[in-house]
Design a protein around this motif. Sequence first.
Motif, mmCIF file in Angstrom:
data_model
loop_
_atom_site.group_PDB
_atom_site.id
_atom_site.type_symbol
_atom_site.label_atom_id
_atom_site.label_comp_id
_atom_site.label_asym_id
_atom_site.label_seq_id
_atom_site.Cartn_x
_atom_site.Cartn_y
_atom_site.Cartn_z
ATOM 1 N N GLY A 108 -8.136 -5.138 -2.112
ATOM 2 C CA GLY A 108 -8.125 -4.653 -3.491
ATOM 3 C C GLY A 108 -6.803 -4.007 -3.854
ATOM 4 O O GLY A 108 -6.701 -3.369 -4.902
ATOM 5 N N MET A 109 -5.818 -4.137 -3.015
ATOM 6 C CA MET A 109 -4.516 -3.507 -3.268
ATOM 7 C C MET A 109 -3.459 -4.590 -3.449
ATOM 8 O O MET A 109 -3.294 -5.454 -2.608
ATOM 9 C CB MET A 109 -4.104 -2.630 -2.083
ATOM 10 C CG MET A 109 -5.096 -1.551 -1.737
ATOM 11 S SD MET A 109 -5.023 -1.171 0.033
ATOM 12 C CE MET A 109 -3.805 0.120 0.012
ATOM 13 N N ILE A 110 -2.747 -4.524 -4.581
ATOM 14 C CA ILE A 110 -1.576 -5.384 -4.761
ATOM 15 C C ILE A 110 -0.420 -4.512 -5.225
ATOM 16 O O ILE A 110 -0.588 -3.800 -6.203
ATOM 17 C CB ILE A 110 -1.855 -6.511 -5.780
ATOM 18 C CG1 ILE A 110 -2.845 -7.513 -5.187
ATOM 19 C CG2 ILE A 110 -0.566 -7.243 -6.142
ATOM 20 C CD1 ILE A 110 -3.178 -8.661 -6.115
ATOM 21 N N PRO A 111 0.726 -4.455 -4.545
ATOM 22 C CA PRO A 111 1.055 -5.267 -3.371
ATOM 23 C C PRO A 111 0.097 -4.976 -2.225
ATOM 24 O O PRO A 111 -0.306 -3.836 -2.036
ATOM 25 C CB PRO A 111 2.470 -4.814 -3.002
ATOM 26 C CG PRO A 111 2.975 -4.013 -4.150
ATOM 27 C CD PRO A 111 1.805 -3.524 -4.917
ATOM 28 N N THR A 112 -0.240 -6.024 -1.483
ATOM 29 C CA THR A 112 -1.264 -5.875 -0.460
ATOM 30 C C THR A 112 -0.612 -5.558 0.880
ATOM 31 O O THR A 112 0.477 -6.040 1.177
ATOM 32 C CB THR A 112 -2.103 -7.169 -0.394
ATOM 33 O OG1 THR A 112 -3.384 -6.859 0.158
ATOM 34 C CG2 THR A 112 -1.431 -8.256 0.435
ATOM 35 N N PRO A 113 -1.257 -4.685 1.694
ATOM 36 C CA PRO A 113 -0.650 -4.345 2.988
ATOM 37 C C PRO A 113 -0.650 -5.553 3.922
ATOM 38 O O PRO A 113 -1.695 -6.181 4.098
ATOM 39 C CB PRO A 113 -1.539 -3.227 3.528
ATOM 40 C CG PRO A 113 -2.783 -3.266 2.726
ATOM 41 C CD PRO A 113 -2.489 -3.939 1.427
#
Lengths: 200, 137
Positions: A108-113
């Motif tokens: 759910g994170m962009i930039p994505t880890p």
Amino acid sequence: MQRSILSRRFIIGWAAGILSSAAVAIGLAVWMIFGGGFDASASKQHLRPVAWASHTAMRNWVKKQAKDVRPPESFTQAHVKAGAREYEQRCIACHGGPAVPRAKWASGMIPTPPYLIDTSRHWSAAELYVIVHDGIKMTAMPAWGELEPDDNLWNVVAFLEALPGMSSDEFARMRAEVSAPSPVNPGGGSDLVSSAPFTR
Amino acid sequence: LFAFLLTLFPAGRGTPGKLVGLAAAVVGAAVLGGCTPSKAKQPVPGDADAGVSTITRHACGSCHQIPGVQAANGLVGPPLGGVAARVYLAGHLLNTPDNMLLWLRNPQAVFPGNAMPDMGLSDKEARDVAAYLYTLR
């Protein structure tokens, strides 16, 4: 006298060009800052040129910072294992490992880890230290240097350097070792992911 | 595309404008119609564009080189350029659409302990990713 290149018409046209460019730039800036025109969400990627510019700027910033960083001469297996313990508790939820997925919410994170299995093939030890120590702005990467002593950060770097030489079985074994309850970590396991998804 | 063409030729400007609008509609319909058969030929019914954002969201590029995906320069698994024409997936599964979906959804069930984690893709996400991968000839 010859007609100057700086004729009246030229100067007026030049000024008009400057002013209209400035007006467009200011208009764009006002729209982005005050008009909600900048997409600050973590659900969509930056526009391609913005993504390229910010990623390239980040890479070059890391490289520049790393010039003043002196890594230890060498890392021992003890460093690697201590780093694995840090990784298990602080990193694995967002970055996963060989055969081990990230926590569900990481997508759910962009930039994505990114997964970090090959990261030491892309970054030097000094550069990895900079990223771990200072974090990355506008991603969710924390500046661990604000929270942890330097030695712990170098242990993580040692672990990242060892990671490409580790099979997924060895990775699983190391996870089990460092997750076992110990005086350092009485609960065992990570404080971020509930259980090891890796089972054989 | 159709809407865009219409904005170029707003109606209500007299007959010529309307004619142009009509022509644009016909062209638009023809273009759309032209797309449909090629979509039907796709091996997997998915949305390749949505596949790119799913690939980005799940960080596939940190382990694979993937043409057309930003910063997808990973050195862990195989590069995915040409995967549409590849014979085997993961060196063992024949490259059929069903095997592709199986591998994308549940690689640990296929080869327990292999480096590729179960990413937790939904059925739709897996279809979208496969649809994009099958554009990489």
